[in-house]
Enzyme design. Structure first.
Site, PDB file in Angstrom:
ATOM      1  N   GLU A   1     -63.804  60.273  54.961  1.00 43.14           N
ATOM      2  CA  GLU A   1     -64.343  60.405  56.314  1.00 43.14           C
ATOM      3  C   GLU A   1     -64.885  61.827  56.491  1.00 43.14           C
ATOM      4  OE1 GLU A   1     -61.590  60.654  59.724  1.00 43.14           O
ATOM      5  OE2 GLU A   1     -62.875  59.166  60.692  1.00 43.14           O
TER       6      GLU A   1
ATOM      7  N   CYS B   1     -64.743  57.976  65.079  1.00 41.47           N
ATOM      8  CA  CYS B   1     -63.955  57.242  64.081  1.00 41.47           C
ATOM      9  C   CYS B   1     -64.680  55.991  63.630  1.00 41.47           C
ATOM     10  CB  CYS B   1     -62.607  56.872  64.680  1.00 41.47           C
ATOM     11  SG  CYS B   1     -62.780  56.023  66.245  1.00 41.47           S
TER      12      CYS B   1
ATOM     13  N   LYS C   1     -50.605  64.120  75.604  1.00 42.53           N
ATOM     14  CA  LYS C   1     -50.954  65.387  74.956  1.00 42.53           C
ATOM     15  C   LYS C   1     -52.394  65.370  74.463  1.00 42.53           C
ATOM     16  CE  LYS C   1     -50.924  67.367  71.013  1.00 42.53           C
ATOM     17  NZ  LYS C   1     -52.076  68.243  71.240  1.00 42.53           N
TER      18      LYS C   1
ATOM     19  N   GLU D   1     -54.180  54.914  65.807  1.00 42.30           N
ATOM     20  CA  GLU D   1     -55.613  54.654  65.605  1.00 42.30           C
ATOM     21  C   GLU D   1     -56.134  55.825  64.800  1.00 42.30           C
ATOM     22  OE1 GLU D   1     -57.098  52.002  66.691  1.00 42.30           O
ATOM     23  OE2 GLU D   1     -55.711  51.255  68.205  1.00 42.30           O
TER      24      GLU D   1
END
Ligand code: NAD
Ligand code: MN
Length: 476
Positions: free
Chosen positions: A380, A283, A174, A249
């Site tokens: 983040e 990331c 997906k 992750e």
């Protein structure tokens, strides 16, 4: 260029059962350019069932040599179609074409690696104390759901699908709603290369619409996810009901630590791309720089000078280093962080605004004097924003590095060998590089400590993660 715009199930294109479609917008031009089928729960069921059927009726039991041959062929077809893949990537997410070409090649190399790994992936024979013969087997799980984000759509799709397939599973992939095209191309090309129908399905659609159905489908035995920590948590909760296997992750707030004994000029020249590459939507972005105080000022001025030289612009041009952000929404989120930095009185050494007035561009922004409690220091940002801070004491700096709930990636710059060992051991991070910013190697494990994730992509570790370990004992 012809665009793949349907679901790819059981080796064939089809519309969503609901007929629903989603519009794609080119982030560099803000123009809508395509409509792609948006899967619904009925399509999830169809995709999972055909994956299960393909698994039971052949892929699971295919001879390793045959699986190797097919996956090598997939790699070859990906190399042959590298330019098309790269163009699609640039079109839907605004990734600079040079990077998109590199990442298309990375995807092909991942298939090569796991094609070769199939015949080197073995169990053990174990001298159990009661005698007899004891050995282990690595068995495939069945249907694996691979859910991937929009920042590195093609390589992440490959580095999840390839080891899952190599280990003998079938896959439902997906992609993120913003980036369906290269995942669809992967499905099509892999089948053209000889993957049997149903072994790899591709289901574009919104995660909030089909995520739960995919994760909780009883025939899905493992979920391999890359994305935000927030959604990772939700997947882990849902997976816990049936004890499904997961690898996650997730986000990061990665440090870049520069000691005065290092070649800090080189660090200052290379560090901007360690956070601003992919317009900061990475990331592993080294978004917190820890500078030993004696070189803080010269480092900052060199870093800003290097940042100003980055070529921002049209992602279809090979010299472009920074393209637009992926969407208006993602840029707005980052601008909220910048508003908070202004409110808290941080200093903007450069950036803070929007270059030009078309496309979702945002300036590469360097923040100084960011408070340790401020959002820009702790959270983040996922955009082209870095905070630089001086430090005096190594141990105290490491405590601040490790105070983050994240632990994905880190860079360390020093020419002192003992310090390199000591700090490498002390930093809580799944991936760390010394005098370099590289985080990803096809052959080495990649993943996070703490809230940056569970499990590993890449290397042989990923292959283990797509199998169950069985022990067989044969009595004498
Ligand atoms: P996201 O979590 O919003 O989406 C990731 C994927 O999950 C998409 O395909 C999305 O459609 C799907 N999704 C959304 N809701 C879902 C649900 N309820 N159930 C199942 N799936 C669902 O992340 P994003 O915005 O696409 O990507 C950015 C995030 O990904 C950042 O936090 C970044 O750090 C992280 N990331 C991590 C890595 C890594 O390897 N650690 C790599 C790239 C990105
Ligand atoms: Mn998101």
């Amino acid at each position: 260029m012809q665009l793949p715009t349907q679901l790819f199930i059981n080796g064939a294109w089809r519309d969503a059962a609901s007929g629903r479609r989603a519009i794609l917008v080119n982030p560099a031009t803000e123009e809508a350019f395509a409509e792609v089928a948006a899967a619904d729960n009925a399509d999830v069921n169809a995709a999972v069932e055909s994956a299960h059927q393909a698994w039971e009726s052949g892929w699971r039991d295919l001879a390793p040599g045959k699986r190797t041959e097919i996956l090598f062929n997939v790699a070859r077809v990906l190399w042959e179609n590298l330019e098309r893949i790269a163009q699609l990537e640039t079109l839907h997410i605004g990734k600079p074409i040079g990077d998109a070409r590199d990442e298309a090649g990375l995807g092909a190399r991942v298939f090569e690696y796991y094609a070769g790994a199939i015949t080197k992936f073995c169990g053990q024979t174990i001298p159990v104390s009661r005698g007899g013969f004891d050995f282990t087997l690595r068995e495939p799980m069945g249907v694996v759901a691979c859910i991937v984000p929009w920042n590195f759509p093609f390589p992440i799709a490959c580095w999840k699908a390839a080891p899952a397939l190599a280990a003998g599973n079938c896959v439902v992939l997906k992609p993120a709603s913003l980036s369906p095209l290269t995942a669809l191309a992967l499905g099509e090309l892999a089948h053209a290369a000889g993957l049997p129908p149903g072994v790899l399905q591709v289901l574009p659609g919104s995660g909030s619409a089909i995520g739960d159905a995919l994760v909780t489908h009883p025939l899905v035995r493992k979920i391999s996810f890359t994305g935000s920590t927030e959604i990772g948590r939700r997947i882990m909760e849902l997976a816990s009901r049936d004890l499904k296997r997961i690898s996650l992750e997730l986000g990061g707030k990665s440090p870049n630590i520069v000691f005065a004994d290092a070649d800090w000029q080189r660090a200052a020249e290379t560090s901007p791309m360690s956070v601003f590459a992919n317009t900061g939507q990475d990331c592993c972005a080294r978004s917190r720089i820890f500078m030993e105080r004696s070189i803080y000022e010269p480092f900052v001025s060199k870093f800003v000078e290097s940042t100003r030289k980055l070529l921002v612009g049209d992602p279809t041009q090979p010299e472009t280093q920074l393209g637009p952000m992926v969407s208006a929404g993602q840029r707005a989120t980052v601008e909220e962080f910048l508003a908070d930095a202004r409110k808290q009185g941080s200093k903007f050494a450069c950036g803070g605004g929007r270059p030009g007035n078309k496309g979702y561009y945002l300036d590469a922004t360097v923040l100084l004097d960011v408070g340790k409690e401020d959002r820009c220091w702790r959270e983040e940002i996922f955009g082209p924003v870095v905070a630089i801070t001086p430090f005096d004491d190594e141990a105290q700096m490491i405590r601040e590095v490790n105070a983050s709930p994240y632990g994905l990636s880190a860079s360390l710059w020093t020419n002192d060998l003992r310090r390199a060992f000591r700090v490498s051991r002390a930093v809580q991070s799944g991936v760390l590089s010394v005098n370099s910013h590289s985080s990803v190697h096809v052959e080495a494990p990649f993943g996070g400590f703490k809230t940056s994730g569970i499990g590993r992509d890449l290397g042989m570790a990923a292959m283990e993660g797509y199998t169950e370990l069985k022990n067989v004992y044969i009595a004498e």
